[in-house]
Enzyme design. Structure first.
Site: not given
Length: 396
Positions: A226, A253
């Site tokens: 990310d 996530h």
């Protein structure tokens, strides 16, 4: 991907103010996982190890009795196990780990097809020794005395699938693997990649608790991808040098639980409300973007392997005594009311030394709303993982 020079591949990670390592000579090839911003570079290959890899990749035929330069004597000392090493993430990850002089032993485990991967990698003239382990009967031997366990095992996402769709399969896989980790290397750093991370990390924690060996400082959900995506997309949008960009990403996530703090971007840069919204959505949906682009042929395997290697490198640097290594990760946390939360953490020899809460101060209104929204979904995912692990125990 920005590079420190025309001949060096650079991959970003974070810790406090030093310049990235440079290769010894121009017009040669080397690999260096680094970033340059207000945080010190946590480079995949430090000064000496960069020199060693540089030597191994660029050396010319010479007299066999001629030793390499004395500066290249690297003491590789860490044992790393990759569980799921024959898969789409596992294979490129294993290659990147094989290139690190910080690794003395690389153990590759999978339920099938891992022998060929190990044989292939063993031909690379880098310091680590590669061993293969196939099936449950060899799992304990794979894990014995390792320092870091990386778990990308499980099924990948396909078009139309969410991370929750993967839960029933991957949850059981992670539970089984963590049970063996608890029995054979309870003091190892554990890096969970298997999705959905928001649930598999709580599953791992519960299993370790049941085994009496849970150390919250050494259990990590790898959310580095990310950060990697955020850095890449921001640099493209604002025409910045990628090596300079650092965007902290908090939450979880998956989908809206991924919250890039664009207001905290280094170097400082401004975004319109629309730019912030568009970038946030793209970062949150980065995995889906790849799944759809591959049209059923796979998921985000290469970028995930890259991100996992970066986080592994940071862990090895910390284990090796670097006192200034920082990464974002999904860990047990008290930053919010949730038991697990992704944020920037300081890594040390014993794992998480500190959870950095300052990034959550002074958020924009958009980020504040995003934070409150993600908590609801993240709470459900965490509880789902805990319930799975506890139910499985009751059923035994």
């Amino acid at each position: 991907m920005a590079a420190t020079s025309a001949s060096a591949l650079s991959i970003g990670s974070t810790s406090h103010a030093s310049k990235p390592t440079q290769l010894l000579q121009p017009k040669t090839f080397g690999v260096n996982f680094t970033s340059r911003n207000n945080l010190k570079s946590s480079s995949f290959l430090n000064k000496e190890s960069t020199a060693a890899l540089h030597y191994s990749l660029t050396q010319k035929p010479q007299n066999h009795h001629q030793p390499p330069p004395s500066a290249l004597k690297i003491q590789a000392s860490f044992k790393v196990a990759i569980l799921g090493a024959a898969g789409g993430i596992g294979q490129p990850l294993a290659l990147l780990v094989k290139m690190s002089p910080l690794v003395s032993d690389l153990h590759l485990y999978d339920i099938a097809n891992v022998k060929g991967v190990a044989a292939d990698l063993s031909h690379c003239n880098t310091p680590s020794r590669v061993r293969d382990f196939t099936g449950n009967s060899e799992l304990a031997a794979c894990l014995k005395d390792v320092d870091v366990v990386v778990i990308p095992a499980g099924v990948p996402r396909k078009p139309g699938m969410t991370r929750d769709d993967l839960f029933n399969i991957n949850a059981g896989i992670v539970k089984t693997l963590i049970e063996s980790v608890a029995d054979n290397c309870p003091d190892a750093f554990i890096h969970i990649i298997s999705n959905p991370v928001n649930s598999t990390v709580p599953i791992a924690a519960e299993v370790l608790k049941q085994k009496g060996v849970y150390n919250p400082k050494k259990l990590f959900g790898v959310t580095t991808l990310d950060v990697v995506r955020a850095n890449t997309f921001v640099s493209q949008k604002k025409n910045l040098k990628l090596i300079d960009v650092d965007v902290p990403v908090i939450g979880g996530h998956a989908g809206i639980t991924i919250l890039p703090l664009l207001s905290k971007t280094k170097p400082s840069v401004t975004f319109t409300e629309q730019e912030a919204a568009d970038l946030t959505v793209r970062i949150q949906n980065g995995g889906t973007e790849v799944v759809e682009a591959k049209a059923g042929a796979g998921s985000a395997t290469l970028s995930m392997a890259y991100a996992a290697a970066r986080f592994l490198e940071s862990s090895l640097r910390a284990l090796d005594g670097d006192s200034d290594v920082y990464e974002c990760a999904f860990v047990e946390s008290e930053l919010t009311e949730l038991p697990f939360f992704a944020s920037r953490v300081k890594l040390g020899k014993q794992g998480v030394e500190a959870v950095i809460g300052s990034d959550l101060e002074g958020l924009t209104e958009y980020e504040e709303k995003g934070l409150e929204a993600l908590k609801v979904e993240l709470k459900g995912s965490i509880e789902k993982g805990v319930a799975f692990a506890q139910k499985q125990t009751v059923g035994v």
